[in-house]
Design a protein around this motif. Sequence first.
Motif, short mmCIF file in Angstrom:
data_model
loop_
_atom_site.label_atom_id
_atom_site.label_comp_id
_atom_site.label_asym_id
_atom_site.label_seq_id
_atom_site.Cartn_x
_atom_site.Cartn_y
_atom_site.Cartn_z
N ILE A 147 0.84 -1.20 0.00
CA ILE A 147 0.00 0.00 0.00
C ILE A 147 0.87 1.25 0.00
O ILE A 147 0.66 2.16 -0.81
CB ILE A 147 -0.96 0.00 1.22
CG1 ILE A 147 -2.02 -1.09 1.05
CG2 ILE A 147 -1.62 1.38 1.38
CD1 ILE A 147 -2.87 -1.32 2.29
N ASP A 148 1.84 1.31 0.90
CA ASP A 148 2.71 2.49 1.00
C ASP A 148 3.47 2.74 -0.30
O ASP A 148 3.56 3.88 -0.77
CB ASP A 148 3.70 2.35 2.16
CG ASP A 148 3.01 2.41 3.51
OD1 ASP A 148 1.87 2.91 3.59
OD2 ASP A 148 3.62 1.94 4.50
N ARG A 149 4.01 1.68 -0.87
CA ARG A 149 4.78 1.83 -2.11
C ARG A 149 3.89 2.36 -3.23
O ARG A 149 4.29 3.24 -4.00
CB ARG A 149 5.41 0.50 -2.50
CG ARG A 149 6.36 0.61 -3.69
CD ARG A 149 7.08 -0.67 -4.01
NE ARG A 149 6.12 -1.73 -4.27
CZ ARG A 149 6.25 -2.97 -3.84
NH1 ARG A 149 7.30 -3.33 -3.14
NH2 ARG A 149 5.34 -3.88 -4.11
N ASN A 150 2.66 1.86 -3.31
CA ASN A 150 1.75 2.34 -4.35
C ASN A 150 1.34 3.79 -4.14
O ASN A 150 1.17 4.53 -5.10
CB ASN A 150 0.53 1.43 -4.44
CG ASN A 150 0.80 0.24 -5.31
OD1 ASN A 150 0.69 0.32 -6.52
ND2 ASN A 150 1.19 -0.87 -4.71
N LEU A 151 1.17 4.19 -2.90
CA LEU A 151 0.81 5.58 -2.62
C LEU A 151 1.94 6.53 -2.96
O LEU A 151 1.72 7.63 -3.47
CB LEU A 151 0.41 5.74 -1.16
CG LEU A 151 -0.93 5.13 -0.76
CD1 LEU A 151 -1.13 5.24 0.74
CD2 LEU A 151 -2.06 5.81 -1.51
N GLU A 152 3.17 6.11 -2.69
CA GLU A 152 4.34 6.97 -2.94
C GLU A 152 4.64 7.11 -4.43
O GLU A 152 5.12 8.15 -4.87
CB GLU A 152 5.57 6.40 -2.24
CG GLU A 152 5.51 6.49 -0.75
CD GLU A 152 6.62 5.68 -0.07
OE1 GLU A 152 7.46 5.08 -0.78
OE2 GLU A 152 6.63 5.65 1.17
N GLN A 153 4.38 6.08 -5.20
CA GLN A 153 4.82 6.05 -6.59
C GLN A 153 3.79 6.59 -7.58
O GLN A 153 4.09 6.75 -8.75
CB GLN A 153 5.17 4.61 -7.01
CG GLN A 153 6.37 4.07 -6.29
CD GLN A 153 6.66 2.62 -6.67
OE1 GLN A 153 5.88 1.99 -7.35
NE2 GLN A 153 7.78 2.11 -6.20
N ASN A 154 2.60 6.87 -7.15
CA ASN A 154 1.56 7.21 -8.10
C ASN A 154 1.05 8.63 -7.91
O ASN A 154 0.80 9.08 -6.80
CB ASN A 154 0.39 6.23 -7.97
CG ASN A 154 0.81 4.83 -8.36
OD1 ASN A 154 1.29 4.63 -9.47
ND2 ASN A 154 0.69 3.88 -7.45
N ALA A 155 0.85 9.28 -9.05
CA ALA A 155 0.35 10.66 -9.04
C ALA A 155 -1.16 10.71 -8.85
O ALA A 155 -1.70 11.74 -8.48
CB ALA A 155 0.73 11.35 -10.34
#
Length: 164
Positions: free
Chosen positions: A27-35
């Motif tokens: 979840i964290d990785r997806n939140l950080e990487q996506n605009a």
Amino acid sequence: MNDEQRFVNFILTGDYEKAVQIADMVIDRNLEQNAFPIQNVKLLIFDMTGTLYKVIKEMDIENDEERDNLQLMVNSIFECQTIEEVRDGLREVIEFLCAALNEQKGSARNVMVERIKSYVRGHYAEEGLGVSSIAANFGITPNYLSRVFKSVSGQGLLNYIHEV
């Protein structure tokens, strides 16, 4: 894909803490990487619930009511409004799955120990009866046999053999 397999493996081994770590990391990785976090979070939720359904399918849940309740828990994740609600919903499902799997493992171990005790009672007079020969008969390692026997029965296997 690697994260999904690790996630599934941790759940199937009943390791709640590690399964939650993987879920939080994804979840964290997806939140950080996506605009565009809203759309991506929806896709992520879809992927993670799909993975949870795979785990449920692999589990041996015979009770239809329990299976239905578990599916309702997974479906409720789609109704979450915030990331924290998603995390909480995932944790709830993961906890339930891990607890159910740990309970199944516990009963399987009890059955195995009863089978071992029965084997010992039936073969106690045979020369060479010991941890290694019993383990070979059951197709497991002597180390594993000793550990499971002691954890379930509270006594060492050699002590049990001597008692019999």
